[in-house]
Design a protein around this motif. Structure first.
Motif, short mmCIF file in Angstrom:
data_model
loop_
_atom_site.label_atom_id
_atom_site.label_comp_id
_atom_site.label_asym_id
_atom_site.label_seq_id
_atom_site.Cartn_x
_atom_site.Cartn_y
_atom_site.Cartn_z
N ILE A 52 -31.96 3.88 17.37
CA ILE A 52 -31.63 4.87 18.38
C ILE A 52 -30.21 4.58 18.86
O ILE A 52 -29.83 3.42 19.03
CB ILE A 52 -32.64 4.86 19.55
N ASN A 53 -29.43 5.63 19.05
CA ASN A 53 -27.99 5.49 19.25
C ASN A 53 -27.55 6.41 20.39
O ASN A 53 -27.94 7.57 20.43
CB ASN A 53 -27.32 5.87 17.92
N LEU A 54 -26.75 5.89 21.32
CA LEU A 54 -26.21 6.68 22.43
C LEU A 54 -24.68 6.59 22.40
O LEU A 54 -24.11 5.50 22.52
CB LEU A 54 -26.72 6.16 23.77
N THR A 55 -24.00 7.72 22.26
CA THR A 55 -22.55 7.73 22.32
C THR A 55 -22.10 7.63 23.77
O THR A 55 -22.57 8.37 24.64
CB THR A 55 -21.98 9.02 21.69
N THR A 56 -21.17 6.70 24.03
CA THR A 56 -20.69 6.47 25.40
C THR A 56 -19.21 6.79 25.57
O THR A 56 -18.72 6.88 26.69
CB THR A 56 -20.93 5.00 25.80
N LYS A 57 -18.49 6.96 24.45
CA LYS A 57 -17.07 7.25 24.53
C LYS A 57 -16.60 7.81 23.19
O LYS A 57 -17.08 7.38 22.14
CB LYS A 57 -16.27 5.99 24.87
#
Length: 285
Positions: A52-57
């Motif tokens: 699971i991956n969350l883009t933060t920038k």
């Protein structure tokens, strides 16, 4: 864009070749144009677990050609087992920072891992509310921190926090909110997980949940796709992998800790589950 294919014996999970054999691995990949981790990840056959991956920038790109799509701050991705991995910093962006967690799920999480928006098997969600984004980001960071501590409770805390994260994600998806597990099955799973060392009979578990054994057995299979006994065995094997990598306890002691009085029987089950004997699995790290 540089491209690097995976090799063996890498100890840094941000670099190609790292073997994701644990129950959970978590981190943050801070890609800046031209830095050490600015390369495309290619895994044509995917991995054994989920990521699971969350883009933060910044902005990342997944896949190429007509299949390509981009992800920016607040976008969540879920790569299931064996799904192709191909992602990298978007050519038009100077950076792509993303939090990620690799994990082997518990069986009763299955319904929480079926996101309704899917592109080439990759689940996609967007966090549009800033408060929810901060909550989800905080969970990613807490899981990363717990994973890094490697203390006796790191597995339990990491998996507990990951469960919260998956529930937070499923709440963003109205379709999946209709497929939540029956609270009695959740209670059954938590009861078994808290007592892995005890070989409870199904009748004893049913009594604790206040259901008939036949009704509990039927509902458990219907909701999780697994029998109670098979599910408990799977949780024991996941726990065994963690203990073999993080403790120096003898194999017979680990077997007893998980409810197996016969070390040889435990070893056979473990090899069937992981492909390696307990001693070989321990030595693989």
């Amino acid at each position: 864009m540089k491209q690097r294919h995976e090799v063996q014996q890498e100890t840094n999970p941000l670099l190609p070749g790292y073997r994701f054999g644990s129950y959970l691995v978590a981190g943050c990949t801070p890609i800046e144009k031209g830095n050490e981790v600015d390369f495309a990840i290619r895994r044509p056959n995917g991995m054994k677990g989920y990521i699971i991956n969350l883009t933060t920038k910044g902005e990342g790109t997944v896949f190429e050609g007509d299949r390509a799509f981009t992800c920016s701050k607040g976008d969540l991705l879920l790569f299931p087992p064996n799904a192709e991995h191909l992602y990298y910093r978007s050519e038009s962006a100077e950076s792509w920072h993303h939090q990620w967690i690799y994990f082997r799920p518990r069986s009763f999480w299955a319904n929480w891992l079926q996101w309704s928006h899917v592109s080439d098997h990759v689940g996609r969600l967007t966090v549009s509310d800033s408060a929810t984004y901060e909550e989800i980001l905080a969970l990613f960071k807490k899981i990363e921190w717990e994973y890094s501590t490697k203390d006796i409770f790191s597995e339990a805390m990491s998996m507990c926090l990951l469960e919260q994260l998956l529930i937070k994600c499923i709440q963003l998806d109205p379709v999946n909110s209709q497929r939540m597990l029956d609270p009695r099955i959740l209670e059954t799973c938590h009861f078994i997980s808290a007592n892995l060392h005890i070989n409870h009979k199904i009748s004893e578990i049913a009594e604790h949940i206040h259901m008939s054994p036949s009704r509990l057995t039927h509902l458990f299979v219907q909701q999780t796709g697994s029998s109670i006994i098979k599910w408990r065995e799977e949780q024991r094997m996941i726990k065994a992998q963690h203990l073999l990598h993080t403790s120096g306890a003898p194999i017979y002691a680990i077997a007893r800790q998980l409810g197996y009085d016969d070390q040889l029987y435990f070893s056979r089950l473990f090899k069937r589950y992981s492909g390696l004997s307990p001693s070989d699995y321990r030595n693989s790290r």
